[in-house]
Motif scaffolding. Structure first.
Motif, PDB file in Angstrom:
ATOM      1  N   HIS A 151       0.812  -1.226   0.000  1.00 47.62           N
ATOM      2  CA  HIS A 151       0.000   0.000   0.000  1.00 47.62           C
ATOM      3  C   HIS A 151       0.849   1.282   0.000  1.00 47.62           C
ATOM      4  N   GLU A 152       2.160   1.132  -0.197  1.00 45.22           N
ATOM      5  CA  GLU A 152       3.096   2.261  -0.269  1.00 45.22           C
ATOM      6  C   GLU A 152       3.025   3.154   0.968  1.00 45.22           C
ATOM      7  N   ILE A 153       2.940   2.520   2.127  1.00 37.94           N
ATOM      8  CA  ILE A 153       2.889   3.241   3.394  1.00 37.94           C
ATOM      9  C   ILE A 153       4.306   3.645   3.793  1.00 37.94           C
ATOM     10  N   GLU A 154       4.441   4.894   4.221  1.00 38.97           N
ATOM     11  CA  GLU A 154       5.756   5.429   4.586  1.00 38.97           C
ATOM     12  C   GLU A 154       5.969   5.550   6.086  1.00 38.97           C
ATOM     13  N   LEU A 155       4.879   5.576   6.848  1.00 36.02           N
ATOM     14  CA  LEU A 155       4.978   5.790   8.293  1.00 36.02           C
ATOM     15  C   LEU A 155       4.003   4.879   9.027  1.00 36.02           C
ATOM     16  N   ILE A 156       4.485   4.260  10.094  1.00 34.09           N
ATOM     17  CA  ILE A 156       3.638   3.470  10.980  1.00 34.09           C
ATOM     18  C   ILE A 156       3.599   4.189  12.324  1.00 34.09           C
ATOM     19  N   VAL A 157       2.390   4.428  12.828  1.00 37.73           N
ATOM     20  CA  VAL A 157       2.207   5.002  14.161  1.00 37.73           C
ATOM     21  C   VAL A 157       1.670   3.876  15.040  1.00 37.73           C
ATOM     22  N   VAL A 158       2.390   3.579  16.103  1.00 42.03           N
ATOM     23  CA  VAL A 158       2.048   2.443  16.953  1.00 42.03           C
ATOM     24  C   VAL A 158       1.221   2.916  18.138  1.00 42.03           C
ATOM     25  N   GLY A 159       0.033   2.341  18.298  1.00 39.21           N
ATOM     26  CA  GLY A 159      -0.805   2.655  19.444  1.00 39.21           C
ATOM     27  C   GLY A 159      -0.523   1.736  20.618  1.00 39.21           C
ATOM     28  N   PRO A 160      -0.720   0.424  20.474  1.00 38.40           N
ATOM     29  CA  PRO A 160      -0.563  -0.490  21.606  1.00 38.40           C
ATOM     30  C   PRO A 160       0.896  -0.647  22.054  1.00 38.40           C
ATOM     31  N   GLU A 161       1.088  -0.638  23.349  1.00 33.98           N
ATOM     32  CA  GLU A 161       2.431  -0.777  23.899  1.00 33.98           C
ATOM     33  C   GLU A 161       3.044  -2.139  23.583  1.00 33.98           C
TER      34      GLU A 161
ATOM     35  N   ALA B  13       3.185  -4.003  20.934  1.00 35.22           N
ATOM     36  CA  ALA B  13       3.998  -4.050  19.718  1.00 35.22           C
ATOM     37  C   ALA B  13       5.354  -3.378  19.928  1.00 35.22           C
ATOM     38  N   LEU B  14       5.372  -2.312  20.717  1.00 36.13           N
ATOM     39  CA  LEU B  14       6.633  -1.630  21.010  1.00 36.13           C
ATOM     40  C   LEU B  14       7.525  -2.491  21.894  1.00 36.13           C
ATOM     41  N   VAL B  15       6.935  -3.070  22.932  1.00 34.52           N
ATOM     42  CA  VAL B  15       7.680  -3.946  23.837  1.00 34.52           C
ATOM     43  C   VAL B  15       8.211  -5.167  23.085  1.00 34.52           C
ATOM     44  N   ASP B  16       7.435  -5.643  22.107  1.00 32.27           N
ATOM     45  CA  ASP B  16       7.854  -6.802  21.315  1.00 32.27           C
ATOM     46  C   ASP B  16       8.905  -6.452  20.263  1.00 32.27           C
ATOM     47  N   GLY B  17       9.160  -5.154  20.042  1.00 30.84           N
ATOM     48  CA  GLY B  17      10.261  -4.751  19.170  1.00 30.84           C
ATOM     49  C   GLY B  17       9.918  -4.406  17.740  1.00 30.84           C
ATOM     50  N   ILE B  18       8.740  -3.847  17.482  1.00 31.67           N
ATOM     51  CA  ILE B  18       8.388  -3.516  16.101  1.00 31.67           C
ATOM     52  C   ILE B  18       9.333  -2.475  15.505  1.00 31.67           C
ATOM     53  N   VAL B  19       9.758  -1.512  16.300  1.00 31.82           N
ATOM     54  CA  VAL B  19      10.687  -0.488  15.788  1.00 31.82           C
ATOM     55  C   VAL B  19      12.001  -1.150  15.388  1.00 31.82           C
ATOM     56  N   ASP B  20      12.506  -2.030  16.239  1.00 34.83           N
ATOM     57  CA  ASP B  20      13.750  -2.743  15.951  1.00 34.83           C
ATOM     58  C   ASP B  20      13.624  -3.595  14.689  1.00 34.83           C
ATOM     59  N   TYR B  21      12.458  -4.241  14.540  1.00 35.62           N
ATOM     60  CA  TYR B  21      12.233  -5.090  13.361  1.00 35.62           C
ATOM     61  C   TYR B  21      12.409  -4.274  12.079  1.00 35.62           C
ATOM     62  N   PHE B  22      11.767  -3.115  12.001  1.00 39.41           N
ATOM     63  CA  PHE B  22      11.852  -2.324  10.775  1.00 39.41           C
ATOM     64  C   PHE B  22      13.243  -1.729  10.575  1.00 39.41           C
ATOM     65  N   LEU B  23      13.953  -1.460  11.667  1.00 43.21           N
ATOM     66  CA  LEU B  23      15.349  -1.021  11.535  1.00 43.21           C
ATOM     67  C   LEU B  23      16.223  -2.178  11.057  1.00 43.21           C
TER      68      LEU B  23
ATOM     69  N   GLY C  30       7.708   5.530  17.504  1.00 44.39           N
ATOM     70  CA  GLY C  30       7.648   4.890  18.812  1.00 44.39           C
ATOM     71  C   GLY C  30       9.047   4.531  19.268  1.00 44.39           C
ATOM     72  N   PRO C  31       9.189   4.175  20.543  1.00 45.84           N
ATOM     73  CA  PRO C  31      10.514   3.814  21.060  1.00 45.84           C
ATOM     74  C   PRO C  31      10.934   2.415  20.622  1.00 45.84           C
ATOM     75  N   ASP C  32      12.242   2.190  20.615  1.00 48.84           N
ATOM     76  CA  ASP C  32      12.724   0.845  20.312  1.00 48.84           C
ATOM     77  C   ASP C  32      12.458  -0.074  21.504  1.00 48.84           C
ATOM     78  N   LYS C  33      12.793  -1.352  21.345  1.00 46.49           N
ATOM     79  CA  LYS C  33      12.466  -2.349  22.363  1.00 46.49           C
ATOM     80  C   LYS C  33      13.113  -2.036  23.712  1.00 46.49           C
ATOM     81  N   ALA C  34      14.360  -1.587  23.697  1.00 48.41           N
ATOM     82  CA  ALA C  34      15.046  -1.282  24.955  1.00 48.41           C
ATOM     83  C   ALA C  34      14.349  -0.140  25.694  1.00 48.41           C
ATOM     84  N   ALA C  35      13.969   0.902  24.977  1.00 42.81           N
ATOM     85  CA  ALA C  35      13.287   2.037  25.612  1.00 42.81           C
ATOM     86  C   ALA C  35      11.862   1.666  26.026  1.00 42.81           C
TER      87      ALA C  35
END
Length: 156
Positions: A58-68, A70-80, A90-95
């Motif tokens: 869908h040519e999405i450029e930005l993901i905004v994460v609502g539920p914590e 996904a952040l705790v599970d490392g979604i930011v790290d995954y895309f990096l 959102g913060p990475d898994k460590a943060a």
């Protein structure tokens, strides 16, 4: 710009509504969303690979994460880690561990001398009950982990 908002609750509904005012309703996708959120798509938000495929399709450029979670599970790290051009807000898994564990957050604050209320941690219920009795019941009890905003009890 096309944006995906992860989640299905009131927070995500408000985010989608406000973002749609800037980029247009058809440019905001909600995963999984719900019947009241336009452009919702039933998708398991714990499946980061599926989110990536959806965003690429869908040519999405930005993901905004609502539920914590996904952040705790490392979604930011995954895309990096996959060197994606898709940005994740959102913060990475460590943060995110600061939100994911009350005990971790309290230990962190004590280590770095951030002012916070005193605390104790207990593995045995009897030890906790003795401390509650000693304090005459004037305590706040917090669940260590994600509890969907429901893990705090103020006791008298």
């Amino acid at each position: 710009m096309k944006i995906a908002v992860l989640g299905s609750g009131g927070r995500e509904h408000a985010l989608c509504w406000k973002l749609a005012q800037s980029v247009g309703e058809q440019a905001v996708f909600c995963l999984p969303g719900n019947g009241g959120i336009p452009n919702s798509h039933a998708l398991d938000i714990s499946d980061f690979g599926a989110i990536n495929k959806f965003c690429l399709a869908h040519e999405i450029e930005l993901i905004v994460v609502g539920p914590e979670q996904a952040l705790v599970d490392g979604i930011v790290d995954y895309f990096l880690d996959i060197s994606s051009n898709i940005k994740v807000f959102g913060p990475d898994k460590a943060a995110a561990a600061l939100e994911g564990s009350k005990l971790f957050a309290k230990t962190f604050m004590n280590k770095y001398e951030v002012q916070t209320a005193s605390y104790n941690s207990y593995n045995k219920p009897d030890d906790a009950f003795r401390e509650i009795e000693r304090l005459k019941g004037s305590v706040v009890i917090k669940y260590d982990g994600l509890a969907g905003g429901k893990g705090v009890y103020v006791c008298s």
